[in-house]
Design an enzyme around this catalytic site. Structure first.
Site, PDB file in Angstrom:
ATOM      1  N   GLU A 328       0.845  -1.196   0.000  1.00 28.68           N
ATOM      2  CA  GLU A 328       0.000   0.000   0.000  1.00 28.68           C
ATOM      3  C   GLU A 328       0.879   1.244   0.000  1.00 28.68           C
ATOM      4  OE1 GLU A 328      -2.731  -0.392   3.273  1.00 28.68           O
ATOM      5  OE2 GLU A 328      -1.279   0.379   4.717  1.00 28.68           O
ATOM      6  N   CYS A 329       0.513   2.177  -0.849  1.00 28.53           N
ATOM      7  CA  CYS A 329       1.207   3.453  -1.040  1.00 28.53           C
ATOM      8  C   CYS A 329       2.679   3.203  -1.388  1.00 28.53           C
ATOM      9  CB  CYS A 329       1.039   4.354   0.182  1.00 28.53           C
ATOM     10  SG  CYS A 329       1.275   6.111  -0.200  1.00 28.53           S
TER      11      CYS A 329
END
Length: 437
Positions: A328-329
């Site tokens: 994530e990210c």
């Protein structure tokens, strides 16, 4: 002893909430008080400083992303074994989105739900008696939010302090301290905001200086007395994200460090084991784990080292052949084929997904997100909705050809399109998951 709590709030970001909160936390700890910090809203940085100041892991309390039962449970857990819980507000005390009663994400939602009084920090630079009008407005704006007292910040002189304090007390609010202007209290910033606690040079000395200032400047006895008892909470299980596996290989170092404390604690409570490894130390995810998670962080600052980490790169490819991998990210950026750093240099990344990202071509993406999952993955099952947020400056310069992972809406439900990627066992997106929708 029943733990007591209060919220440190302000009219806006930059008023000094974080410095005041960190200083109070350490000052109370010096007194032998078992104190714990919490942060309203989606913030990774401040809980790290809270933990450094108290020796206790911090927690996020987000009234938009977290349902009432999860909020109740997390505050209860924070209060267990503690004498006091200090909650630092994000942005201004009432700043949130219009997403339903007490589901705005504002710290005022927490003040109303848990009957926690607010210590209002006012940056009084450039004003005097006007500070009283601001304080009075906060006191009457929401009848369910109680302002217990005011701390004046960035005070220029004793005359300045008395002008502000006399006017505020005449308006019916106690002034519980005044902090003089002091540039040494500023927390350094970096390209995505504040420097993480782990990156702050001479961290202990910095926190101790803040505590020294607060001990000198604030009436800590009155502040502690103003806190209210914290009631028992509920059960977080129904709203917390399920652990993605039994043994979770979790990347953790200066490149990958943004995972909410409540996710780690609830995963452990549900029987999962977290096994940490460091990509920057050229470590691979342990083969006896059944899922790998790359959290957010700053891979663009370490892209050269990650590109040269051959054991890490080979181990990730081998792991992904048979087991789920999620990023994530920053973790999502690392899963792609390349990252262009701020100087325009392109570094190869894991290549487990087909996108490429750039930090040289910056574009800020910020806000709450509702993600409907288009397939099973580490954060849930296909068709489920997960609440979280997005905050990054990186831009996608090549979207690749992977299938999308999620259908995204903003915090108000406005559709933003499909996002993320999935290929075989590998999934990822810029979206940070917080709780079930």
């Amino acid at each position: 002893m029943t733990a007591r709590g209060l919220i440190v709030g302000a009219p806006r970001s930059g008023s000094g909430k974080t410095s005041v909160t960190i200083g109070i936390l350490r000052a109370l700890r010096r007194r032998g008080i078992d104190v714990r910090g919490a942060k309203s809203g989606p913030d990774y940085i401040d809980p790290g400083f809270h933990a450094a100041a108290t020796g206790r892991i911090g927690v996020n309390l987000d009234s938009w992303a977290m349902g009432p039962a999860l909020l109740d449970a997390l505050l209860r857990e924070a209060a267990e074994g503690a004498d006091a819980v200090i909650v630092e507000s994000a942005m201004g005390l009432f700043d949130g989105i219009e997403a339903g009663r007490r589901r705005s994400g504002a710290a005022s939602d927490l003040a109303a739900r848990f009957s926690l009084p607010v210590l209002l920090v006012l940056d009084v630079s450039g004003q005097s008696r006007t500070a009283a009008a601001i304080a009075k407005g906060f006191a009457v704006y929401d009848p369910e939010v109680r302002i217990a007292g005011v701390v004046l910040n960035k005070v220029a002189s004793e005359r300045h302090r008395s002008q502000c304090a006399n006017a505020i007390e005449a308006a019916g609010l106690p002034v519980l301290g005044a902090v003089m202007r002091n540039p040494d209290m500023e927390i350094p910033e970096r390209h995505l905001g504040l420097v993480q606690a782990s990156e702050h040079e001479a961290l202990e000395g910095f926190i101790d200086r803040l505590a020294d200032v607060m001990e000198k400047s604030l009436d800590l006895d009155r502040i502690l007395a103003a806190a209210s008892p914290i009631a028992d909470g509920g059960d977080a299980a129904a709203e917390a994200l399920d652990p993605p596996g039994q043994r979770i290989a979790l990347a953790r170092d200066k490149a990958f460090g943004f995972l909410y404390p409540h996710l780690q604690s609830t995963w452990r409570e549900k029987g999962a084991e977290l096994v940490f490894f460091s990509p920057l130390a050229d470590e691979a995810p342990p083969g006896d784990c059944d899922v790998c998670w790359l959290p957010g962080g700053y891979p663009e600052l370490h892209a050269g080292r990650l590109a040269a980490a051959e054991i890490f790169r080979a181990g990730m490819a081998r792991f992904a052949e048979t087991k789920p991998v999620h990023g994530e990210c920053g973790g999502f950026m690392a899963l792609g084929v390349a990252i262009e750093d701020s100087e325009g240099i392109t570094h190869p990344t894991l290549g487990l997904l087909g996108h490429a990202t750039s930090f040289a071509r910056r574009k800020m993406n910020l806000g709450y997100r509702q993600a409907r999952l288009l397939s099973d993955c580490a954060i849930g099952r296909a068709g489920e909705t997960v609440r979280g947020h997005e905050f990054h400056y990186a831009s996608v310069v090549d979207a690749g050809h992977d299938a999308p992972l999620v259908e995204i809406a903003d915090g108000l439900g406005n559709p933003l399109g499909r996002a993320g990627g999935r290929r075989g066992n590998v999934t990822g997106s810029f979206f940070h998951a917080i709780a079930k929708g």
